[in-house]
Design a protein around this motif. Structure first.
Motif, PDB file in Angstrom:
ATOM      1  N   THR A 121     -33.161   8.753   3.139  1.00 41.24           N
ATOM      2  CA  THR A 121     -32.876   8.498   1.728  1.00 41.24           C
ATOM      3  C   THR A 121     -32.338   9.761   1.069  1.00 41.24           C
ATOM      4  N   MET A 122     -31.317   9.595   0.258  1.00 43.81           N
ATOM      5  CA  MET A 122     -30.733  10.719  -0.465  1.00 43.81           C
ATOM      6  C   MET A 122     -31.428  10.886  -1.814  1.00 43.81           C
ATOM      7  N   PRO A 123     -31.438  12.103  -2.368  1.00 44.36           N
ATOM      8  CA  PRO A 123     -32.042  12.321  -3.691  1.00 44.36           C
ATOM      9  C   PRO A 123     -31.378  11.442  -4.748  1.00 44.36           C
ATOM     10  N   LYS A 124     -32.134  11.094  -5.779  1.00 38.01           N
ATOM     11  CA  LYS A 124     -31.604  10.246  -6.849  1.00 38.01           C
ATOM     12  C   LYS A 124     -30.455  10.944  -7.567  1.00 38.01           C
ATOM     13  N   GLY A 125     -29.503  10.141  -8.017  1.00 43.05           N
ATOM     14  CA  GLY A 125     -28.385  10.673  -8.788  1.00 43.05           C
ATOM     15  C   GLY A 125     -27.155  10.960  -7.961  1.00 43.05           C
ATOM     16  N   ARG A 126     -27.274  10.939  -6.619  1.00 41.57           N
ATOM     17  CA  ARG A 126     -26.109  11.211  -5.783  1.00 41.57           C
ATOM     18  C   ARG A 126     -25.194   9.979  -5.750  1.00 41.57           C
ATOM     19  N   ILE A 127     -23.918  10.186  -6.005  1.00 40.76           N
ATOM     20  CA  ILE A 127     -22.933   9.113  -5.964  1.00 40.76           C
ATOM     21  C   ILE A 127     -22.161   9.223  -4.653  1.00 40.76           C
ATOM     22  N   PRO A 128     -22.020   8.132  -3.908  1.00 45.56           N
ATOM     23  CA  PRO A 128     -21.281   8.193  -2.635  1.00 45.56           C
ATOM     24  C   PRO A 128     -19.874   8.744  -2.826  1.00 45.56           C
ATOM     25  N   ILE A 129     -19.459   9.572  -1.881  1.00 49.29           N
ATOM     26  CA  ILE A 129     -18.117  10.157  -1.924  1.00 49.29           C
ATOM     27  C   ILE A 129     -17.094   9.091  -1.546  1.00 49.29           C
ATOM     28  N   ILE A 130     -16.010   8.999  -2.305  1.00 45.09           N
ATOM     29  CA  ILE A 130     -14.929   8.069  -1.993  1.00 45.09           C
ATOM     30  C   ILE A 130     -13.942   8.782  -1.069  1.00 45.09           C
ATOM     31  N   THR A 131     -13.631   8.147   0.055  1.00 47.78           N
ATOM     32  CA  THR A 131     -12.728   8.749   1.024  1.00 47.78           C
ATOM     33  C   THR A 131     -11.426   7.968   1.094  1.00 47.78           C
ATOM     34  N   TYR A 132     -10.318   8.676   0.889  1.00 42.96           N
ATOM     35  CA  TYR A 132      -8.991   8.082   0.980  1.00 42.96           C
ATOM     36  C   TYR A 132      -8.254   8.666   2.182  1.00 42.96           C
ATOM     37  N   SER A 133      -7.272   7.931   2.678  1.00 39.89           N
ATOM     38  CA  SER A 133      -6.401   8.452   3.729  1.00 39.89           C
ATOM     39  C   SER A 133      -4.974   8.481   3.214  1.00 39.89           C
ATOM     40  N   ALA A 134      -4.179   9.431   3.707  1.00 39.44           N
ATOM     41  CA  ALA A 134      -2.807   9.584   3.225  1.00 39.44           C
ATOM     42  C   ALA A 134      -1.919  10.144   4.327  1.00 39.44           C
ATOM     43  N   PHE A 135      -0.700   9.633   4.409  1.00 40.50           N
ATOM     44  CA  PHE A 135       0.272  10.192   5.339  1.00 40.50           C
ATOM     45  C   PHE A 135       0.785  11.527   4.809  1.00 40.50           C
ATOM     46  N   GLN A 136       1.236  12.373   5.715  1.00 40.48           N
ATOM     47  CA  GLN A 136       1.736  13.691   5.330  1.00 40.48           C
ATOM     48  C   GLN A 136       2.825  13.606   4.264  1.00 40.48           C
ATOM     49  N   GLU A 137       3.689  12.586   4.365  1.00 37.73           N
ATOM     50  CA  GLU A 137       4.800  12.491   3.420  1.00 37.73           C
ATOM     51  C   GLU A 137       4.355  12.106   2.004  1.00 37.73           C
ATOM     52  N   ASN A 138       3.082  11.675   1.875  1.00 41.69           N
ATOM     53  CA  ASN A 138       2.564  11.309   0.552  1.00 41.69           C
ATOM     54  C   ASN A 138       1.647  12.389  -0.031  1.00 41.69           C
ATOM     55  N   ILE A 139       1.750  13.608   0.476  1.00 42.20           N
ATOM     56  CA  ILE A 139       0.831  14.670   0.071  1.00 42.20           C
ATOM     57  C   ILE A 139       0.940  14.990  -1.420  1.00 42.20           C
TER      58      ILE A 139
END
Length: 656
Positions: free
Chosen positions: A435-453
């Motif tokens: 269990t994680m401490p209260k108040g922690r919001i899950p990290i949102i992970t995105y993926s991107a191609f090099q050309e969209n940097i």
């Protein structure tokens, strides 16, 4: 066991080739298992290829040779052998094998083993083996082993000498498993098992032999684990009672509540501390789950009882962060703390060492400098090693050996999958914070191609405008003439001058001076630096509360565990955080799988399981020394059921 030279067909040159493959004895030969099998035991029809929609299919057929023909001319002239059976016709295309016209006779019948497909309107095979039909074929109507080869070994040679080894020695192989285990599981004898793993009499006997040998490896390994566990239980000390008055006082003054997992583990560690057997425990939990506070609260009863505690971290930055955490936690107590690393002046080192030996320091926090010979303790009772996989086995044990009957706690942010727990750590207690401490919001992970940097840069800029900070991670320090990858030095200049000129950027990598590293991380943690350009050196790093963005460029170059550890550097507070996995379009299937797993999962335990499947146990645990469990035929993932059965039988047999 006789020498290899006693086997027919094995001479000094052959022995050299066998040695290169790791074979130095007849026993090695008997346990040099096939990597695959060719199932030539069942005769199929040529028409089966058409039934498979003309796709590649490997079959064994009994065919008559009808006639020969050729295509192309001159040096490219190629033989075609036309064959047939009762169901259909086919062609064997003999690239570079025109000599077969002299050894294969028209109107005769041959066994053919090959990979067939539909090409140019006919059934064809260019990859095939053959043998003239007779009542006792050598390589047909049976299952043929396929062995791992070196450049100078051939399948035919290995099959010949392994068969000779089985006939001369393998038939007398003694059973390795206890008789009661063999009878209980209805296993074959060792001699029968060895024979059928190499030259199976049937598919069922092959399946039985494979299962037995996998079970055998797991059973023997579990025996080792059980013996280690028994050895530890014989290490007795006087039962003791450690007071918890100060621990309770500190707990009551915490500005937050511990999670149920944290509370449970503090009790587990305390129960170990008063046991007659020294503690040997792993504290595992995801990044940011609160392992450190559990460890520091657990040291208090030891210190209150007059014992000294050593806390070792892999880097000076991390050790100093732990010192800061401990200083805040113990600010209203009389606990005497000190710090030791290789970089502090020698005069100060001597002062700390003298105070430790005199018993004037209760808690020492430091790096591997704690392992040096001059460091002595008056009454060391508890050792904690953080990120234990960063240290070698001998390093970790060396610290505990500076005391008598010392309790030992290893901490890891790389969760250990249950399969590995059963296999490798049956002798070690494992505590888990899920269990994680209260108040922690899950990290949102995105993926991107090099050309969209550029889109990624725009997103990061919005976070910077809000007063947050960002990491940019690259696989290389400097430009490589071999690898076409972005590097930290070049990208630092680009980001600093072209992309984020209005923000303060800094760079961090392993080649920088330790003083510079410390200053950079200190300024980044305090907010003086907005953007940190780094390599994976920050995988184990300090807490930066305002860091909400992490961009990992060439994410396909990092392992799953590394990606998860890097991502764990952000999202340390209640603010929404974001990770961007930037990659090229040309990815291997394994790289695609890794990125998919890290994007879809935030649970470190799930990620560790997937990492185990993709990369194997060696890259994940970092706990057992190399060679601790190198299985020849068993696989701890694929053979999980066999592992559990072997473990249960071993525990019952050895009466644990």
């Amino acid at each position: 066991m006789p020498s290899l030279k006693m086997l027919k067909g094995v001479g000094s040159v052959s022995i050299k080739y066998l040695k290169e493959a790791g074979i130095t004895s007849v026993s090695d030969l008997l346990y040099y298992f096939p990597r695959a099998y060719e199932f030539r035991d069942v005769i199929s029809s040529l028409s089966d290829v058409r039934k498979n929609n003309g796709e590649h299919v490997t079959i064994t057929a009994l065919c008559k040779v009808d006639d020969f023909s050729y295509f192309f001319h001159g040096s490219k002239k190629t033989l075609k052998i036309h064959i047939s059976d009762d169901s259909d016709q086919a062609t064997l295309v003999c690239f570079g094998r025109n000599f077969l016209a002299n050894s294969i006779q028209p109107e005769e019948f041959y066994y053919i083993y090959g990979t067939f497909s539909m090409r140019f309107g006919e059934i064809q095979s260019s990859n095939f083996e053959y043998e003239k039909s007779n009542s006792s074929p050598v390589n047909f109507l049976k299952i043929i082993p396929v062995y791992p080869l070196t450049s100078d070994l051939t399948q035919g040679f290995l099959r010949k000498i392994i068969r000779s080894a089985i006939e001369t020695e393998g038939r007398y192989a003694k059973d390795i498993l206890p008789e009661c285990i063999i009878n209980k599981n209805n296993f074959l004898t060792q001699a029968k098992t060895i024979s059928n793993i190499h030259f199976p009499e049937s598919r069922q006997l092959l399946e039985d032999a494979v299962k037995i040998l996998k079970y055998e490896e797991f059973f023997i390994f579990q025996k080792t684990i059980i013996e280690l566990k028994k050895e530890k239980t014989t290490q007795k000390r006087e039962k003791r009672v450690l007071p918890r008055t100060l621990q309770s006082k500190i707990l009551n003054t915490l500005p937050f509540s511990l999670t149920p997992d944290q509370q449970t583990i503090i009790e587990e560690i305390y129960n170990d501390s008063i046991s007659v057997s020294p503690m040997d425990r792993i504290l595992q939990g995801d990044v940011g789950c609160g392992k450190t506070i559990v460890a520091f609260l657990s040291v208090v009863p030891y210190i209150e009882s007059g014992y000294q505690v050593a806390f070792m971290a892999p880097t000076e930055l991390l050790a100093k962060q732990h010192l800061e955490t401990a200083s805040k936690l113990f600010s209203d107590t009389n606990i005497k703390m000190a710090f030791l690393s290789g970089r502090i002046p020698e005069a100060k080192k001597k002062y700390v060492r003298d105070a430790l030996e005199a018993g004037d320091i209760d808690l020492i926090i430091g790096t591997h400098s704690l392992l040096s010979d001059p460091v002595k303790f008056k009454n060391l009772g508890f050792v904690i090693v953080d990120e234990q996989h960063k240290f070698g086995v001998s390093q970790r044990t060396a610290l505990a050996e500076k005391g008598k009957n010392v309790d030992y706690l290893m901490m890891t942010a790389t969760p250990i999958p249950r399969t590995l727990q059963m296999t490798f750590f049956g002798d070690i207690a494992i505590s888990t914070i899920r269990t994680m401490p209260k108040g922690r919001i899950p990290i949102i992970t995105y993926s991107a191609f090099q050309e969209n940097i550029q889109k990624v840069y725009d997103w990061v800029k919005k976070e910077l405008e809000k007063g947050f900070q960002a990491y940019f991670i690259y696989p290389l320090i400097e430009e490589s003439s071999v690898l076409n990858l972005k590097n930290a030095e070049t990208m630092f200049k680009h980001l600093d001058e072209k992309i984020f000129p209005e923000y303060k950027c800094a760079m961090l990598h392993s080649r920088l001076n330790e003083d510079i590293k410390e200053e950079v991380m200190k300024d980044f943690s305090s907010g003086k630096i907005n953007i940190l350009v780094a390599t994976s050196i920050v995988e184990v790093g300090v807490d930066v509360p305002k860091a909400t963005c992490m961009v990992i460029d060439h994410a396909e170059r990092f392992g799953l565990t590394a990606l998860h550890q890097l991502r764990g550097r952000i999202g340390r507070r209640e603010d929404q955080s974001y990770t961007f996995l930037v990659f090229s379009r040309e990815l291997t299937d394994e790289a695609k799988s890794r990125l998919r797993v890290i994007k879809e999962n935030s649970d470190g335990f799930k990620i560790a399981e997937e990492d185990l499947k993709l990369r194997g146990h060696g890259d994940i645990t970092g706990i057992r020394q190399s060679g601790f469990a190198e299985f020849k035929i068993a696989n701890i993932i694929e053979d999980k059921d066999i592992l559990e059965k072997a473990r249960k039988d071993a525990i019952e047999y050895f009466r644990v």
